[in-house]
Design a protein around this motif. Structure first.
Motif, PDB file in Angstrom:
ATOM      1  N   ARG A 147      43.325  -2.010 -23.209  1.00  0.00           N
ATOM      2  CA  ARG A 147      43.750  -0.712 -22.694  1.00  0.00           C
ATOM      3  C   ARG A 147      44.678  -0.071 -23.711  1.00  0.00           C
ATOM      4  O   ARG A 147      45.549  -0.729 -24.279  1.00  0.00           O
ATOM      5  CB  ARG A 147      44.485  -0.847 -21.359  1.00  0.00           C
ATOM      6  N   VAL A 148      44.469   1.206 -23.967  1.00  0.00           N
ATOM      7  CA  VAL A 148      45.337   1.983 -24.851  1.00  0.00           C
ATOM      8  C   VAL A 148      46.213   2.825 -23.943  1.00  0.00           C
ATOM      9  O   VAL A 148      45.708   3.557 -23.084  1.00  0.00           O
ATOM     10  CB  VAL A 148      44.519   2.886 -25.796  1.00  0.00           C
ATOM     11  N   ARG A 149      47.539   2.711 -24.122  1.00  0.00           N
ATOM     12  CA  ARG A 149      48.468   3.405 -23.226  1.00  0.00           C
ATOM     13  C   ARG A 149      49.484   4.203 -24.032  1.00  0.00           C
ATOM     14  O   ARG A 149      50.002   3.738 -25.041  1.00  0.00           O
ATOM     15  CB  ARG A 149      49.198   2.408 -22.337  1.00  0.00           C
ATOM     16  N   LEU A 150      49.764   5.389 -23.539  1.00  0.00           N
ATOM     17  CA  LEU A 150      50.797   6.241 -24.106  1.00  0.00           C
ATOM     18  C   LEU A 150      52.162   5.629 -23.800  1.00  0.00           C
ATOM     19  O   LEU A 150      52.437   5.262 -22.657  1.00  0.00           O
ATOM     20  CB  LEU A 150      50.673   7.629 -23.466  1.00  0.00           C
ATOM     21  N   THR A 151      53.011   5.508 -24.808  1.00  0.00           N
ATOM     22  CA  THR A 151      54.376   4.993 -24.601  1.00  0.00           C
ATOM     23  C   THR A 151      55.299   6.168 -24.273  1.00  0.00           C
ATOM     24  O   THR A 151      54.902   7.333 -24.367  1.00  0.00           O
ATOM     25  CB  THR A 151      54.899   4.298 -25.867  1.00  0.00           C
ATOM     26  N   ALA A 152      56.535   5.845 -23.933  1.00  0.00           N
ATOM     27  CA  ALA A 152      57.522   6.902 -23.689  1.00  0.00           C
ATOM     28  C   ALA A 152      57.701   7.750 -24.953  1.00  0.00           C
ATOM     29  O   ALA A 152      57.788   8.990 -24.880  1.00  0.00           O
ATOM     30  CB  ALA A 152      58.848   6.294 -23.251  1.00  0.00           C
ATOM     31  N   ALA A 153      57.720   7.108 -26.117  1.00  0.00           N
ATOM     32  CA  ALA A 153      57.846   7.850 -27.382  1.00  0.00           C
ATOM     33  C   ALA A 153      56.606   8.712 -27.625  1.00  0.00           C
ATOM     34  O   ALA A 153      56.710   9.849 -28.119  1.00  0.00           O
ATOM     35  CB  ALA A 153      58.046   6.882 -28.544  1.00  0.00           C
ATOM     36  N   GLY A 154      55.436   8.205 -27.280  1.00  0.00           N
ATOM     37  CA  GLY A 154      54.207   8.979 -27.419  1.00  0.00           C
ATOM     38  C   GLY A 154      54.184  10.170 -26.488  1.00  0.00           C
ATOM     39  O   GLY A 154      53.758  11.268 -26.858  1.00  0.00           O
ATOM     40  N   HIS A 155      54.661   9.960 -25.278  1.00  0.00           N
ATOM     41  CA  HIS A 155      54.752  11.057 -24.313  1.00  0.00           C
ATOM     42  C   HIS A 155      55.697  12.136 -24.842  1.00  0.00           C
ATOM     43  O   HIS A 155      55.377  13.331 -24.797  1.00  0.00           O
ATOM     44  CB  HIS A 155      55.241  10.511 -22.961  1.00  0.00           C
ATOM     45  N   ALA A 156      56.847  11.723 -25.376  1.00  0.00           N
ATOM     46  CA  ALA A 156      57.822  12.676 -25.922  1.00  0.00           C
ATOM     47  C   ALA A 156      57.241  13.421 -27.121  1.00  0.00           C
ATOM     48  O   ALA A 156      57.424  14.644 -27.255  1.00  0.00           O
ATOM     49  CB  ALA A 156      59.109  11.947 -26.312  1.00  0.00           C
ATOM     50  N   ALA A 157      56.535  12.711 -27.997  1.00  0.00           N
ATOM     51  CA  ALA A 157      55.914  13.356 -29.164  1.00  0.00           C
ATOM     52  C   ALA A 157      54.860  14.370 -28.725  1.00  0.00           C
ATOM     53  O   ALA A 157      54.778  15.470 -29.278  1.00  0.00           O
ATOM     54  CB  ALA A 157      55.291  12.305 -30.083  1.00  0.00           C
ATOM     55  N   PHE A 158      54.071  13.991 -27.719  1.00  0.00           N
ATOM     56  CA  PHE A 158      53.065  14.922 -27.212  1.00  0.00           C
ATOM     57  C   PHE A 158      53.740  16.159 -26.620  1.00  0.00           C
ATOM     58  O   PHE A 158      53.326  17.287 -26.898  1.00  0.00           O
ATOM     59  CB  PHE A 158      52.176  14.267 -26.149  1.00  0.00           C
ATOM     60  N   GLU A 159      54.759  15.963 -25.802  1.00  0.00           N
ATOM     61  CA  GLU A 159      55.438  17.095 -25.157  1.00  0.00           C
ATOM     62  C   GLU A 159      56.071  18.027 -26.190  1.00  0.00           C
ATOM     63  O   GLU A 159      56.019  19.250 -26.043  1.00  0.00           O
ATOM     64  CB  GLU A 159      56.480  16.603 -24.155  1.00  0.00           C
ATOM     65  N   ALA A 160      56.667  17.460 -27.224  1.00  0.00           N
ATOM     66  CA  ALA A 160      57.264  18.290 -28.278  1.00  0.00           C
ATOM     67  C   ALA A 160      56.194  19.106 -28.981  1.00  0.00           C
ATOM     68  O   ALA A 160      56.366  20.299 -29.248  1.00  0.00           O
ATOM     69  CB  ALA A 160      58.013  17.409 -29.280  1.00  0.00           C
ATOM     70  N   GLN A 161      55.063  18.460 -29.278  1.00  0.00           N
ATOM     71  CA  GLN A 161      53.955  19.142 -29.944  1.00  0.00           C
ATOM     72  C   GLN A 161      53.392  20.247 -29.064  1.00  0.00           C
ATOM     73  O   GLN A 161      53.167  21.366 -29.512  1.00  0.00           O
ATOM     74  CB  GLN A 161      52.854  18.138 -30.288  1.00  0.00           C
ATOM     75  N   ALA A 162      53.153  19.929 -27.802  1.00  0.00           N
ATOM     76  CA  ALA A 162      52.596  20.906 -26.871  1.00  0.00           C
ATOM     77  C   ALA A 162      53.554  22.089 -26.702  1.00  0.00           C
ATOM     78  O   ALA A 162      53.118  23.241 -26.631  1.00  0.00           O
ATOM     79  CB  ALA A 162      52.289  20.249 -25.535  1.00  0.00           C
ATOM     80  N   GLY A 163      54.855  21.812 -26.667  1.00  0.00           N
ATOM     81  CA  GLY A 163      55.842  22.885 -26.546  1.00  0.00           C
ATOM     82  C   GLY A 163      55.836  23.798 -27.751  1.00  0.00           C
ATOM     83  O   GLY A 163      55.970  25.023 -27.629  1.00  0.00           O
TER      84      GLY A 163
END
Length: 182
Positions: A112-128
């Protein structure tokens, strides 16, 4: 007010009488806006430190909903990648701590490939960052104009999808078992 497209269309109308100036203006403006939007996204990626391929992996995991994970084969299908290409892409993302790859309990073959808290934060920053660029472009329109434009573009997208027979979202090709020649 006149834009660069108005000047081009005036030349086309003078030189090529078969040209529909309204159609040409629409297509030219859509092309300019598509290029502009793509550049805004590239700029956002550059400023955020994520590569396009890395961002797409994070995006697909984020779209999957909680717990923001999926199998490598499903992820490869969603991204239109081979399993090998996905594996090569996942290594650096995992090394950066943005995802984890774990084996399922009871079956070590299943990953299973899972988004980490750091990955979630990186995604949110990028999306923002992307959101800010897109909002700046649309700031020229009122809320009512945005809704009207969205409705008109939906009509064009539906026509384009119907023309290509793509009324439903694309489904990944079914996986073949090893016994059928794969």
């Amino acid at each position: 007010m006149e834009d660069s497209v108005d000047r081009l269309v005036a030349v086309w109308a003078r030189e090529m009488h078969r040209v529909d100036p309204v159609k040409e203006a629409i297509v030219a403006r859509l092309t300019i806006l598509a290029r502009h939007t793509a550049q805004v996204r590239r700029d956002a990626l550059d400023s955020g430190g994520l590569g396009h391929g890395q961002y797409k992996v994070l995006l697909m995991l984020r779209r999957s909903g909680p717990p923001y994970e999926c199998s490598p084969s499903r992820l490869a299908d969603l991204l239109g990648l081979t399993r090998g290409a996905l594996s090569a892409r996942l290594g650096p993302i995992e090394g950066a701590g943005l995802i984890t790859r774990t084996h399922e309990k009871g079956d070590r073959r299943r990953v299973r490939v899972r988004l980490t808290a750091a990955g979630h934060a990186a995604f949110e920053a990028q999306a923002g960052s992307e959101d800010a660029g897109e909002s700046a472009l649309l700031a020229a329109l009122t809320e009512a104009e945005r809704r009207t434009l969205s409705d008109l573009l939906r009509k064009l997208v539906l026509a384009a999808e119907a023309e290509r027979g793509a009324l439903a979202p694309a489904q990944p090709a079914p996986r073949r078992s090893r016994s059928d020649g794969s």
